[in-house]
Write an enzyme that holds these catalytic residues in place. Structure first.
Site, PDB file in Angstrom:
ATOM      1  N   HIS A   1      -3.810  -8.997   3.508  1.00 47.29           N
ATOM      2  CA  HIS A   1      -5.266  -9.015   3.658  1.00 47.29           C
ATOM      3  C   HIS A   1      -5.650  -9.844   4.877  1.00 47.29           C
ATOM      4  O   HIS A   1      -5.155 -10.961   5.054  1.00 47.29           O
ATOM      5  CB  HIS A   1      -5.938  -9.628   2.429  1.00 47.29           C
ATOM      6  CG  HIS A   1      -5.957  -8.721   1.242  1.00 47.29           C
ATOM      7  ND1 HIS A   1      -6.124  -9.176  -0.052  1.00 47.29           N
ATOM      8  CD2 HIS A   1      -5.834  -7.367   1.138  1.00 47.29           C
ATOM      9  CE1 HIS A   1      -6.110  -8.147  -0.878  1.00 47.29           C
ATOM     10  NE2 HIS A   1      -5.936  -7.056  -0.185  1.00 47.29           N
TER      11      HIS A   1
ATOM     12  N   ARG B   1       0.862  -1.172   0.000  1.00 49.40           N
ATOM     13  CA  ARG B   1       0.000   0.000   0.000  1.00 49.40           C
ATOM     14  C   ARG B   1       0.903   1.228   0.000  1.00 49.40           C
ATOM     15  O   ARG B   1       2.033   1.203   0.495  1.00 49.40           O
ATOM     16  CB  ARG B   1      -0.904   0.013   1.227  1.00 49.40           C
ATOM     17  CG  ARG B   1      -1.816  -1.210   1.354  1.00 49.40           C
ATOM     18  CD  ARG B   1      -2.605  -1.151   2.660  1.00 49.40           C
ATOM     19  NE  ARG B   1      -3.520  -2.280   2.799  1.00 49.40           N
ATOM     20  CZ  ARG B   1      -3.227  -3.414   3.438  1.00 49.40           C
ATOM     21  NH1 ARG B   1      -2.024  -3.566   4.003  1.00 49.40           N
ATOM     22  NH2 ARG B   1      -4.105  -4.389   3.528  1.00 49.40           N
TER      23      ARG B   1
ATOM     24  N   ARG C   1      -0.519  -2.425  -7.050  1.00 51.35           N
ATOM     25  CA  ARG C   1      -0.833  -3.507  -6.101  1.00 51.35           C
ATOM     26  C   ARG C   1      -1.757  -4.528  -6.768  1.00 51.35           C
ATOM     27  O   ARG C   1      -1.562  -5.744  -6.661  1.00 51.35           O
ATOM     28  CB  ARG C   1      -1.474  -2.903  -4.855  1.00 51.35           C
ATOM     29  CG  ARG C   1      -1.886  -3.870  -3.748  1.00 51.35           C
ATOM     30  CD  ARG C   1      -2.299  -3.015  -2.547  1.00 51.35           C
ATOM     31  NE  ARG C   1      -3.080  -3.745  -1.558  1.00 51.35           N
ATOM     32  CZ  ARG C   1      -2.545  -4.414  -0.537  1.00 51.35           C
ATOM     33  NH1 ARG C   1      -1.237  -4.490  -0.409  1.00 51.35           N
ATOM     34  NH2 ARG C   1      -3.324  -5.014   0.349  1.00 51.35           N
TER      35      ARG C   1
ATOM     36  N   HIS D   1      -2.277   1.994  -5.923  1.00 52.15           N
ATOM     37  CA  HIS D   1      -3.070   0.796  -5.656  1.00 52.15           C
ATOM     38  C   HIS D   1      -3.234  -0.037  -6.926  1.00 52.15           C
ATOM     39  O   HIS D   1      -3.414  -1.254  -6.857  1.00 52.15           O
ATOM     40  CB  HIS D   1      -4.438   1.183  -5.085  1.00 52.15           C
ATOM     41  CG  HIS D   1      -4.947   0.231  -4.049  1.00 52.15           C
ATOM     42  ND1 HIS D   1      -4.402   0.148  -2.781  1.00 52.15           N
ATOM     43  CD2 HIS D   1      -5.922  -0.696  -4.098  1.00 52.15           C
ATOM     44  CE1 HIS D   1      -5.037  -0.777  -2.087  1.00 52.15           C
ATOM     45  NE2 HIS D   1      -5.961  -1.306  -2.861  1.00 52.15           N
TER      46      HIS D   1
ATOM     47  N   LYS E   1      -1.654  -2.527   8.118  1.00 52.15           N
ATOM     48  CA  LYS E   1      -2.836  -2.088   8.868  1.00 52.15           C
ATOM     49  C   LYS E   1      -2.868  -2.736  10.243  1.00 52.15           C
ATOM     50  O   LYS E   1      -2.515  -3.900  10.403  1.00 52.15           O
ATOM     51  CB  LYS E   1      -4.103  -2.450   8.092  1.00 52.15           C
ATOM     52  CG  LYS E   1      -4.366  -1.579   6.869  1.00 52.15           C
ATOM     53  CD  LYS E   1      -5.709  -1.902   6.260  1.00 52.15           C
ATOM     54  CE  LYS E   1      -6.037  -0.957   5.109  1.00 52.15           C
ATOM     55  NZ  LYS E   1      -7.361  -1.251   4.517  1.00 52.15           N
TER      56      LYS E   1
ATOM     57  N   TYR F   1      -9.146 -11.001  -7.129  1.00 52.79           N
ATOM     58  CA  TYR F   1      -8.139 -11.119  -8.183  1.00 52.79           C
ATOM     59  C   TYR F   1      -8.316 -12.403  -8.979  1.00 52.79           C
ATOM     60  O   TYR F   1      -7.894 -12.478 -10.130  1.00 52.79           O
ATOM     61  CB  TYR F   1      -6.738 -11.046  -7.571  1.00 52.79           C
ATOM     62  CG  TYR F   1      -6.507  -9.719  -6.885  1.00 52.79           C
ATOM     63  CD1 TYR F   1      -6.383  -8.543  -7.627  1.00 52.79           C
ATOM     64  CD2 TYR F   1      -6.458  -9.625  -5.503  1.00 52.79           C
ATOM     65  CE1 TYR F   1      -6.209  -7.325  -7.009  1.00 52.79           C
ATOM     66  CE2 TYR F   1      -6.277  -8.407  -4.878  1.00 52.79           C
ATOM     67  CZ  TYR F   1      -6.163  -7.264  -5.632  1.00 52.79           C
ATOM     68  OH  TYR F   1      -5.996  -6.055  -5.025  1.00 52.79           O
TER      69      TYR F   1
END
Length: 309
Positions: A281, A161, A258, A255, A185, A290
């Site tokens: 994730h 990110r 990514r 992004h 995150k 994806y």
């Protein structure tokens, strides 16, 4: 409850306590804090206009009515979903802290958000992006062009990110083991492998970094023109600028690189769990989009090439 420009002291105190809860106990991003507190403030405005002035008087009907009004005003399903999440978070906290006896949001459902397939680069476009960046760096002959190549290579190689990339320190890159340590995150650390082209680009930037660094640069890996840790807005602008040099490439930000990294890994045979871990994730369902991108490309190739498609 009440809202608007002049919130009563009681409401301001509740919102301030909720903000402290999000910042301290939940450790969510500043963007999420602003969004959630803003949503609860807007809810209080709506309820006050409807005559509901006390927190304990709020019902599930009130909450659904507010979301319905938002929908009629044109709010997207993604926005409605976030606001429903904000409401549930707020009332769950209010119930735990004894501000309400019953949580009225327990049966509040979120609208199912649409999951459009993300635009992405194909592999030839990704290669062209790096070639164009290197050409531009050679023309400029300065350290920032070398930095831009390193940023683009690392974004595409690692799927970081933009906030994660900007937060990297010089010690985050282990060139010997071809790994990058990332703080993602929720302050969760993960280790991401990167390829030789990205490592060579980062090494080249590190050799030029002293030309930009200042005593206040600290250990930041990537620096802005004035020597401070690079800002995500600068990274977004440079990605857009360089993608504009690639014929036929979609106009993407960081992004998008990514997305490209994840898609190309799956196209190359990587398993979904590995891609999930590399992207950081929390849920496999987030990574599964994806597989839809890859399946869509396979179908397009099949229709174009198979004689009985």
């Amino acid at each position: 409850m009440s809202g608007g420009g002049e919130l009563p002291d009681e409401v301001r105190q509740v919102l301030a306590a909720y903000r402290r809860h999000l910042e301290g106990e939940r450790n969510v991003s500043p963007h999420t804090v602003r969004a959630y507190v803003g949503d609860v403030t807007e809810l209080s405005d709506h309820l006050a206009r409807q005559g509901t002035l006390r927190l304990e008087d709020v019902t599930i009907t009130d909450l659904r009515g507010w979301l319905g009004a938002q929908q009629r005003d044109g709010a997207s399903r993604a926005t409605l979903g976030r606001r429903a999440s904000a409401i549930r978070s707020f009332f769950a906290w209010a119930r735990r802290d004894g501000l309400v006896a019953v949580d009225p949001s327990l049966r509040l459902a979120s609208p199912r958000a649409a999951r459009p397939l993300p635009a992405t680069l194909d592999q030839s476009q990704a290669a062209a992006l790096m070639d164009e960046a290197r050409l531009r760096a050679a023309e400029q002959a300065g350290p920032l062009g070398v930095r831009d190549v390193a940023i683009l290579e690392l974004l595409y190689a690692s799927g970081l990110r933009v906030s994660e990339l900007c937060g990297l320190d010089t010690s985050s890159v282990d060139a010997d083991r071809q790994l990058v340590r990332v703080l993602g995150k929720g302050d969760k650390e993960r280790v991401v492998p990167v390829g030789r082209p990205a490592l060579m680009a980062v090494t080249a930037w590190m050799a030029r970094r002293p030309e930009v660094s200042t005593p206040s640069s600290g250990q930041a890996l990537f620096l802005g023109a004035r020597g401070a840790r690079i800002d995500p807005r600068v990274v977004r602008r440079l990605v857009h600028r360089h993608l504009g040099l690639v014929t036929g490439a979609p106009d993407l930000g960081p992004h998008g690189l990514r997305h490209a990294m994840a898609t190309h890994l799956l196209e190359g045979g990587a398993d979904l769990r590995t891609v999930q871990e590399m992207l950081g994730h929390a849920s496999l369902a987030t990574t599964q989009i994806y597989t839809h991108v890859t399946a869509d490309r396979l179908q397009a190739a099949f229709r174009q090439a198979h004689p009985r498609a």
